[in-house]
Design an enzyme around this catalytic site. Structure first.
Site, PDB file in Angstrom:
ATOM      1  N   ARG A   1       0.834  -1.203   0.000  1.00  0.00           N
ATOM      2  CA  ARG A   1       0.000   0.000   0.000  1.00  0.00           C
ATOM      3  C   ARG A   1       0.870   1.256   0.000  1.00  0.00           C
ATOM      4  O   ARG A   1       2.031   1.228   0.376  1.00  0.00           O
ATOM      5  CB  ARG A   1      -0.892   0.045   1.249  1.00  0.00           C
ATOM      6  CG  ARG A   1      -2.043  -0.921   1.278  1.00  0.00           C
ATOM      7  CD  ARG A   1      -2.826  -0.707   2.565  1.00  0.00           C
ATOM      8  NE  ARG A   1      -3.828  -1.720   2.787  1.00  0.00           N
ATOM      9  CZ  ARG A   1      -5.101  -1.627   2.408  1.00  0.00           C
ATOM     10  NH1 ARG A   1      -5.508  -0.543   1.778  1.00  0.00           N
ATOM     11  NH2 ARG A   1      -5.954  -2.599   2.660  1.00  0.00           N
ATOM     12  N   GLY A  31      -2.334  -1.309   7.066  1.00  0.00           N
ATOM     13  CA  GLY A  31      -3.200  -2.380   6.596  1.00  0.00           C
ATOM     14  C   GLY A  31      -4.652  -1.981   6.457  1.00  0.00           C
ATOM     15  O   GLY A  31      -5.005  -0.799   6.447  1.00  0.00           O
ATOM     16  N   THR A  32      -5.501  -2.988   6.354  1.00  0.00           N
ATOM     17  CA  THR A  32      -6.938  -2.760   6.206  1.00  0.00           C
ATOM     18  C   THR A  32      -7.497  -1.964   7.377  1.00  0.00           C
ATOM     19  O   THR A  32      -8.273  -1.026   7.206  1.00  0.00           O
ATOM     20  CB  THR A  32      -7.686  -4.107   6.096  1.00  0.00           C
ATOM     21  OG1 THR A  32      -7.284  -4.767   4.893  1.00  0.00           O
ATOM     22  CG2 THR A  32      -9.192  -3.906   6.081  1.00  0.00           C
ATOM     23  N   CYS A  33      -7.089  -2.307   8.593  1.00  0.00           N
ATOM     24  CA  CYS A  33      -7.662  -1.692   9.794  1.00  0.00           C
ATOM     25  C   CYS A  33      -7.555  -0.174   9.772  1.00  0.00           C
ATOM     26  O   CYS A  33      -8.553   0.530   9.909  1.00  0.00           O
ATOM     27  CB  CYS A  33      -6.972  -2.256  11.032  1.00  0.00           C
ATOM     28  SG  CYS A  33      -7.570  -1.546  12.582  1.00  0.00           S
ATOM     29  N   ARG A  73     -14.821 -12.407   6.066  1.00  0.00           N
ATOM     30  CA  ARG A  73     -13.510 -12.119   5.503  1.00  0.00           C
ATOM     31  C   ARG A  73     -12.728 -13.419   5.339  1.00  0.00           C
ATOM     32  O   ARG A  73     -13.012 -14.417   6.008  1.00  0.00           O
ATOM     33  CB  ARG A  73     -12.734 -11.142   6.410  1.00  0.00           C
ATOM     34  CG  ARG A  73     -13.441  -9.804   6.573  1.00  0.00           C
ATOM     35  CD  ARG A  73     -12.612  -8.818   7.380  1.00  0.00           C
ATOM     36  NE  ARG A  73     -11.392  -8.443   6.696  1.00  0.00           N
ATOM     37  CZ  ARG A  73     -11.312  -7.525   5.727  1.00  0.00           C
ATOM     38  NH1 ARG A  73     -12.402  -6.891   5.329  1.00  0.00           N
ATOM     39  NH2 ARG A  73     -10.160  -7.234   5.173  1.00  0.00           N
ATOM     40  N   ASP A 111      -4.902 -12.519  10.974  1.00  0.00           N
ATOM     41  CA  ASP A 111      -6.044 -13.092  10.268  1.00  0.00           C
ATOM     42  C   ASP A 111      -5.699 -14.302   9.412  1.00  0.00           C
ATOM     43  O   ASP A 111      -6.606 -15.029   8.996  1.00  0.00           O
ATOM     44  CB  ASP A 111      -6.695 -12.025   9.370  1.00  0.00           C
ATOM     45  CG  ASP A 111      -7.426 -10.953  10.154  1.00  0.00           C
ATOM     46  OD1 ASP A 111      -7.409 -11.017  11.402  1.00  0.00           O
ATOM     47  OD2 ASP A 111      -8.011 -10.056   9.529  1.00  0.00           O
ATOM     48  N   HIS A 143     -18.581   5.785  41.395  1.00  0.00           N
ATOM     49  CA  HIS A 143     -19.994   6.123  41.187  1.00  0.00           C
ATOM     50  C   HIS A 143     -20.123   7.596  40.839  1.00  0.00           C
ATOM     51  O   HIS A 143     -19.471   8.444  41.455  1.00  0.00           O
ATOM     52  CB  HIS A 143     -20.793   5.837  42.470  1.00  0.00           C
ATOM     53  CG  HIS A 143     -22.215   6.274  42.404  1.00  0.00           C
ATOM     54  ND1 HIS A 143     -23.176   5.546  41.742  1.00  0.00           N
ATOM     55  CD2 HIS A 143     -22.849   7.378  42.913  1.00  0.00           C
ATOM     56  CE1 HIS A 143     -24.333   6.177  41.852  1.00  0.00           C
ATOM     57  NE2 HIS A 143     -24.163   7.292  42.556  1.00  0.00           N
TER      58      HIS A 143
END
Length: 466
Positions: A37, A42-44, A273, A313, A445
């Site tokens: 690229r 990457g894709t992310c 994917r 992946d 809280h």
């Protein structure tokens, strides 16, 4: 002894790859990363996690303004959608973060070798016509969109698109059909629904979000219907035809039956994917894929080929950026002779819709299938004070614990900030916590996280606020 250009060559610069490269360099190994690229990440970072979250966040603001949620808080506005500006902030976020990876490479002396990588042998890789040798090669090439047979995706036309194309739509489609009721389809479908699309989700299975806890899946369907999504479950798409700027889908019941047609201005194909292994030249090193197209490794991320490792992946396990990141650190440490470990039993997953949906560990169904006698604790967000003041009543926290040992087996959350809340659950499980450990940990809280404390208390039948 053979001499190599690098100690480590990482193929791919996604969350797994760039993290592996940086960690290897930090450990004193001469490191390079092959990436074709124009930008790292990457894709992310380029067309996945990051840009989708930018659009999700922006569209939430638009809907809050347009739908009256802000008026409830005493803020009265009349919003006007500037889609170009919304895309612009998305692209700016991507530019900053991908540029940040390039900076980190320079800072840590990681060499970026530009081009597609292909094995010549186990220690020699052709990268865009340049021969690179390395003592260790890490395959971290990620995944790409799974195609739907018979359906042609053409992102440039904007009629039948994948997840990349769905981020680039130049206008809000009047009618959008999402094929696939998983994480990506629901997130991107949510973006365009908020901006004005009529969204229909077509899912082959009888419920959304496969792999998640059964109660969460049912509640998610209720919430998406409440938000205006049309859910067509137990339905399969048998064809998509495009004429001009319109698409016609042919649908039929998953179990078989009469078909019907459905028209749309945009169809998003989002059925999953698949690992990116094609073109790597794995045959040159004798590395075969399993039946799912993945690369098998041992627990240290070694493949069966000496000196070749794989993460992310392309190996078995959930296709999640944070899983790949942890594996990237671990593989670098293993290459350096240290002990790198990833506990794959404690990998959280998040759906970044509104409310968010998150889980870690075993579902109730999985726990029972594994032979556990379970105790369940649930607490509704409606009874949480911070959710109440924020007008965020939807959802619940569910704790799945072993009835005999009280050890937490899984936690499932639907809440506006479920993705943040799940980190506490993951950390507790990493340390082997019981539900009592969480219940007796003081929580600030008012916070959403008090709902996790109350759900843990509910395992023993003693929640305070319900």
């Amino acid at each position: 002894m053979a001499e190599y250009d690098y100690d480590v060559l990482v193929i791919g610069s996604g969350p797994g790859g760039y993290v592996a490269a940086i960690r290897a360099a930090q450990l004193g190994l001469k490191t390079a990363c092959a990436e074709s690229r124009e930008t790292l990440g990457g894709t992310c970072l380029n067309v996945g996690c990051i840009p989708s979250k930018a659009m999700l966040h922006a569209s939430e603001y638009f809907e809050a303004a347009a739908g009256g949620a802000m008026a409830k808080l005493g803020v009265e506005v009349t919003p006007k959608l500037n889609l170009g500006a919304m895309h612009g902030q998305r692209l700016d976020a991507v530019k900053q973060l991908t540029g940040g990876i390039e900076y980190l490479f320079k800072k840590n002396k990681v060499t970026w070798v530009k081009g597609l990588a292909k094995f010549q042998n186990a220690h020699t890789v052709d990268v865009g016509g340049q021969t690179v040798t390395a003592k260790n090669v890490v395959i971290a090439t990620g995944s790409s969109v799974t195609p739907l047979p018979g359906v042609e995706v053409d992102n440039s036309k904007g009629v039948v698109v994948d997840s990349t194309g769905a981020l680039e739509l130049a206008s809000v489609p009047k009618k959008m059909v999402v094929i696939g009721g998983g994480v990506i389809g629901l997130e991107l479908g949510s973006v365009w629904r908020r901006l004005g699309s009529e969204v229909t989700v077509v899912e082959f299975l009888d419920q959304l979000l496969p792999g998640m806890d059964g109660e969460v899946r049912k509640e998610a369907a209720k919430l998406f219907k409440k938000q205006g999504m049309d859910l067509r479950l137990s339905t399969k798409v048998t064809g998509v035809t495009v004429k001009g700027k319109k698409a016609t889908l042919t649908l039929e019941p998953s179990a078989g039956g009469a078909s019907e047609t459905l028209e749309a201005d945009c169809v998003l194909v989002s059925i999953g994917r698949r690992p990116n292994t094609e073109g790597l030249g794995l045959e040159a090193i004798g590395l075969e894929l399993n039946k799912r197209g993945q690369i098998e490794t041992d627990p240290d991320f070694r493949t069966k080929v000496d000196g070749v490792w794989a993460i992310g992946d392309v190996i078995p396990g959930p296709m999640l950026a944070h899983k790949a990141e942890d594996e990237g650190i671990a593989v670098a440490e293993n290459i350096a002779g240290q002990t790198g470990i990833v506990n794959h039993a404690v990998i959280p997953s998040v759906v970044y819709t509104m409310p968010e949906i998150a889980g870690v560990g075993l579902t109730e169904e999985q726990a029972k299938e594994a032979g556990h006698e379970v105790k369940i604790g649930k607490f509704p967000m409606l009874a949480n004070s911070r959710a109440k003041t924020n007008h965020e009543p939807d959802g619940f926290v569910k704790v799945v614990a072993d009835a005999k040992t009280d050890r937490v087996l899984g936690v499932w959350i639907i809440a506006s900030v479920a993705g943040t809340m799940i980190a506490q659950a993951a950390q507790a499980m990493e340390f082997g916590a019981t539900s009592e450990d969480i219940a007796y940990t003081c929580h600030a809280h008012p916070t959403h996280s008090e709902a996790l404390k109350e759900a843990a208390m509910a395992v023993q039948g003693k929640p305070i606020h319900i």
